[in-house]
Design a protein around this motif. Structure first.
Motif, PDB file in Angstrom:
ATOM      1  N   PRO A   1      19.954 -48.852  40.573  1.00 48.75           N
ATOM      2  CA  PRO A   1      19.373 -47.518  40.755  1.00 48.75           C
ATOM      3  C   PRO A   1      20.370 -46.373  40.719  1.00 48.75           C
ATOM      4  O   PRO A   1      20.038 -45.290  40.221  1.00 48.75           O
ATOM      5  CB  PRO A   1      18.704 -47.614  42.131  1.00 48.75           C
ATOM      6  CG  PRO A   1      19.475 -48.676  42.854  1.00 48.75           C
ATOM      7  CD  PRO A   1      19.845 -49.675  41.793  1.00 48.75           C
ATOM      8  N   ARG A   2      21.580 -46.590  41.241  1.00 50.36           N
ATOM      9  CA  ARG A   2      22.482 -45.440  41.397  1.00 50.36           C
ATOM     10  C   ARG A   2      23.929 -45.924  41.408  1.00 50.36           C
ATOM     11  O   ARG A   2      24.290 -46.792  42.182  1.00 50.36           O
ATOM     12  CB  ARG A   2      22.155 -44.714  42.704  1.00 50.36           C
ATOM     13  CG  ARG A   2      22.937 -43.444  42.961  1.00 50.36           C
ATOM     14  CD  ARG A   2      22.340 -42.713  44.166  1.00 50.36           C
ATOM     15  NE  ARG A   2      23.031 -41.468  44.450  1.00 50.36           N
ATOM     16  CZ  ARG A   2      24.005 -41.354  45.358  1.00 50.36           C
ATOM     17  NH1 ARG A   2      24.378 -42.402  46.081  1.00 50.36           N
ATOM     18  NH2 ARG A   2      24.583 -40.198  45.553  1.00 50.36           N
ATOM     19  N   SER A   3      24.746 -45.344  40.560  1.00 51.85           N
ATOM     20  CA  SER A   3      26.161 -45.722  40.496  1.00 51.85           C
ATOM     21  C   SER A   3      27.026 -44.475  40.602  1.00 51.85           C
ATOM     22  O   SER A   3      26.543 -43.343  40.513  1.00 51.85           O
ATOM     23  CB  SER A   3      26.463 -46.456  39.186  1.00 51.85           C
ATOM     24  OG  SER A   3      26.384 -45.563  38.090  1.00 51.85           O
ATOM     25  N   LYS A   4      28.330 -44.669  40.762  1.00 51.88           N
ATOM     26  CA  LYS A   4      29.257 -43.544  40.844  1.00 51.88           C
ATOM     27  C   LYS A   4      29.287 -42.751  39.551  1.00 51.88           C
ATOM     28  O   LYS A   4      29.512 -41.535  39.559  1.00 51.88           O
ATOM     29  CB  LYS A   4      30.663 -44.046  41.186  1.00 51.88           C
ATOM     30  CG  LYS A   4      30.788 -44.621  42.595  1.00 51.88           C
ATOM     31  CD  LYS A   4      32.193 -45.115  42.861  1.00 51.88           C
ATOM     32  CE  LYS A   4      32.319 -45.686  44.266  1.00 51.88           C
ATOM     33  NZ  LYS A   4      33.685 -46.214  44.536  1.00 51.88           N
ATOM     34  N   SER A   5      29.046 -43.414  38.427  1.00 56.27           N
ATOM     35  CA  SER A   5      29.092 -42.717  37.137  1.00 56.27           C
ATOM     36  C   SER A   5      27.803 -41.959  36.829  1.00 56.27           C
ATOM     37  O   SER A   5      27.784 -41.108  35.940  1.00 56.27           O
ATOM     38  CB  SER A   5      29.379 -43.714  36.010  1.00 56.27           C
ATOM     39  OG  SER A   5      28.329 -44.653  35.895  1.00 56.27           O
ATOM     40  N   ARG A   6      26.708 -42.262  37.536  1.00 53.08           N
ATOM     41  CA  ARG A   6      25.434 -41.553  37.326  1.00 53.08           C
ATOM     42  C   ARG A   6      24.744 -41.366  38.676  1.00 53.08           C
ATOM     43  O   ARG A   6      23.668 -41.920  38.933  1.00 53.08           O
ATOM     44  CB  ARG A   6      24.538 -42.306  36.337  1.00 53.08           C
ATOM     45  CG  ARG A   6      24.461 -43.789  36.557  1.00 53.08           C
ATOM     46  CD  ARG A   6      23.626 -44.526  35.520  1.00 53.08           C
ATOM     47  NE  ARG A   6      23.609 -45.939  35.854  1.00 53.08           N
ATOM     48  CZ  ARG A   6      22.785 -46.491  36.739  1.00 53.08           C
ATOM     49  NH1 ARG A   6      21.899 -45.749  37.358  1.00 53.08           N
ATOM     50  NH2 ARG A   6      22.843 -47.777  36.992  1.00 53.08           N
ATOM     51  N   PRO A   7      25.342 -40.580  39.557  1.00 54.47           N
ATOM     52  CA  PRO A   7      24.840 -40.449  40.919  1.00 54.47           C
ATOM     53  C   PRO A   7      23.535 -39.675  41.046  1.00 54.47           C
ATOM     54  O   PRO A   7      22.845 -39.782  42.062  1.00 54.47           O
ATOM     55  CB  PRO A   7      25.972 -39.720  41.643  1.00 54.47           C
ATOM     56  CG  PRO A   7      26.653 -38.936  40.567  1.00 54.47           C
ATOM     57  CD  PRO A   7      26.572 -39.788  39.340  1.00 54.47           C
ATOM     58  N   HIS A   8      23.168 -38.873  40.039  1.00 55.12           N
ATOM     59  CA  HIS A   8      22.025 -37.981  40.191  1.00 55.12           C
ATOM     60  C   HIS A   8      20.748 -38.505  39.543  1.00 55.12           C
ATOM     61  O   HIS A   8      19.670 -37.981  39.809  1.00 55.12           O
ATOM     62  CB  HIS A   8      22.362 -36.611  39.598  1.00 55.12           C
ATOM     63  CG  HIS A   8      23.613 -36.010  40.163  1.00 55.12           C
ATOM     64  ND1 HIS A   8      23.769 -35.760  41.515  1.00 55.12           N
ATOM     65  CD2 HIS A   8      24.777 -35.637  39.571  1.00 55.12           C
ATOM     66  CE1 HIS A   8      24.965 -35.247  41.732  1.00 55.12           C
ATOM     67  NE2 HIS A   8      25.593 -35.169  40.571  1.00 55.12           N
ATOM     68  N   GLN A   9      20.839 -39.537  38.727  1.00 58.89           N
ATOM     69  CA  GLN A   9      19.646 -39.994  38.019  1.00 58.89           C
ATOM     70  C   GLN A   9      18.604 -40.590  38.955  1.00 58.89           C
ATOM     71  O   GLN A   9      17.399 -40.458  38.715  1.00 58.89           O
ATOM     72  CB  GLN A   9      20.029 -40.999  36.936  1.00 58.89           C
ATOM     73  CG  GLN A   9      20.666 -40.349  35.728  1.00 58.89           C
ATOM     74  CD  GLN A   9      21.070 -41.355  34.670  1.00 58.89           C
ATOM     75  OE1 GLN A   9      21.073 -42.560  34.906  1.00 58.89           O
ATOM     76  NE2 GLN A   9      21.425 -40.859  33.503  1.00 58.89           N
ATOM     77  N   PHE A  10      19.040 -41.242  40.026  1.00 59.66           N
ATOM     78  CA  PHE A  10      18.056 -41.813  40.937  1.00 59.66           C
ATOM     79  C   PHE A  10      17.260 -40.711  41.626  1.00 59.66           C
ATOM     80  O   PHE A  10      16.066 -40.876  41.903  1.00 59.66           O
ATOM     81  CB  PHE A  10      18.715 -42.729  41.961  1.00 59.66           C
ATOM     82  CG  PHE A  10      17.721 -43.438  42.833  1.00 59.66           C
ATOM     83  CD1 PHE A  10      16.778 -44.294  42.288  1.00 59.66           C
ATOM     84  CD2 PHE A  10      17.710 -43.245  44.207  1.00 59.66           C
ATOM     85  CE1 PHE A  10      15.832 -44.933  43.088  1.00 59.66           C
ATOM     86  CE2 PHE A  10      16.782 -43.882  45.020  1.00 59.66           C
ATOM     87  CZ  PHE A  10      15.833 -44.732  44.448  1.00 59.66           C
ATOM     88  N   GLY A  11      17.898 -39.590  41.899  1.00 64.31           N
ATOM     89  CA  GLY A  11      17.163 -38.449  42.428  1.00 64.31           C
ATOM     90  C   GLY A  11      16.090 -37.986  41.460  1.00 64.31           C
ATOM     91  O   GLY A  11      14.966 -37.636  41.872  1.00 64.31           O
ATOM     92  N   GLN A  12      16.405 -37.990  40.171  1.00 66.55           N
ATOM     93  CA  GLN A  12      15.404 -37.638  39.155  1.00 66.55           C
ATOM     94  C   GLN A  12      14.278 -38.655  39.130  1.00 66.55           C
ATOM     95  O   GLN A  12      13.104 -38.295  38.978  1.00 66.55           O
ATOM     96  CB  GLN A  12      16.074 -37.548  37.783  1.00 66.55           C
ATOM     97  CG  GLN A  12      17.126 -36.462  37.672  1.00 66.55           C
ATOM     98  CD  GLN A  12      17.866 -36.512  36.344  1.00 66.55           C
ATOM     99  OE1 GLN A  12      17.257 -36.731  35.289  1.00 66.55           O
ATOM    100  NE2 GLN A  12      19.169 -36.321  36.378  1.00 66.55           N
ATOM    101  N   ALA A  13      14.643 -39.943  39.294  1.00 67.09           N
ATOM    102  CA  ALA A  13      13.620 -40.988  39.331  1.00 67.09           C
ATOM    103  C   ALA A  13      12.681 -40.776  40.513  1.00 67.09           C
ATOM    104  O   ALA A  13      11.452 -40.927  40.383  1.00 67.09           O
ATOM    105  CB  ALA A  13      14.285 -42.364  39.409  1.00 67.09           C
TER     106      ALA A  13
END
Length: 244
Positions: free
Chosen positions: A165-177
């Motif tokens: 769901p969420r990694s250091k390289s894409r920290p904001h995408q889970f918020g969008q989800a």
């Protein structure tokens, strides 16, 4: 001596969740191939060679397995969970399709218990009716596709399980989800965060979508979202089998 490739799932982490069939196949192996943390789970022994590689070389790993099997090695390719769920089984068959010179190598796939199923069991039965599984990583597919699938699964009223769901390289995408889920499912839908499933430090946290924040998930977390009928009974979360 004839070689072969077996692709196995080591389960979510606890050794008691490795199936007897997988243990038997590993005992027959001359070579173990896989991502570094998974290979570390295999005990060294005489006559066994361990080939540990980085996470993003799946096709190289698959080709290596087919190549040494063709030369007579008994190769076990290890994945966590189940090898057919976002794991190495697909990579091996993709390598085979691209390299027909390995068509004579026998290949078997041996299932394992997924983190998704272990998380659901720990929570109760949130996947008790129709459900789908989505990998939220955009490493191998565009974010736009992920967002579309989230919306369609929500509109179909599936329960959902999310990997990566969420990694250091894409920290904001889970918020969008989460925003997509709130738009499609409302604020009151139950969501469970299961971290380090089956390990001694396993944690479970069930909240509503309105209460959920992106910081509740990381790469060691499996996220389960209920359908419109999912509810709590005592400390347990379950989806009735009669849900529409």
């Amino acid at each position: 001596m004839s070689g072969w490739v077996s692709i196995v799932g080591l389960g979510p982490g606890r050794e008691t969740l490795v199936t007897p069939e997988v243990r038997e196949v590993i005992d027959q192996a001359t070579d173990i191939i896989g991502y570094i943390p998974y290979v570390k789970r295999i005990a060294p022994r005489e006559g066994l060679t361990l080939h540990a590689t980085d996470n993003r070389v799946e096709m190289d790993r698959a080709t290596h397995a087919l190549s040494i099997a063709q030369q007579g090695a008994r190769v076990v390719v290890v994945s966590s969970g189940d090898p057919g769920v976002f794991a190495m089984a697909s990579a091996v068959f993709e390598a085979l399709e691209a390299q027909p010179q390995f068509a004579d190598v026998p290949i078997t796939v041996h299932p394992g218990i997924t983190a998704m199923l272990a998380a659901a069991a720990a929570a109760g039965a949130p996947l008790g009716h129709d459900f789908c599984t989505i990998n939220l990583s955009d490493n191998l597919k565009p974010w736009e596709m992920i967002a579309h699938r989230l919306r369609m699964a929500s509109r179909a009223d599936f329960a959902m399980a999310f990997y990566n769901p969420r990694s250091k390289s894409r920290p904001h995408q889970f918020g969008q989800a989460l925003e997509i889920l709130r738009e499609e499912c409302g604020q009151d839908r139950l969501i469970t965060f299961a971290r380090n499933v089956s390990h001694a430090d396993q944690t479970l946290n069930t909240v509503t979508l309105g209460e959920a924040t992106e910081e509740m998930a990381d790469m060691r977390t499996v996220v389960l979202v209920g359908n419109s009928a999912t509810r709590c009974v005592g400390p347990y979360v379950y989806t009735p089998r009669s849900a529409s």
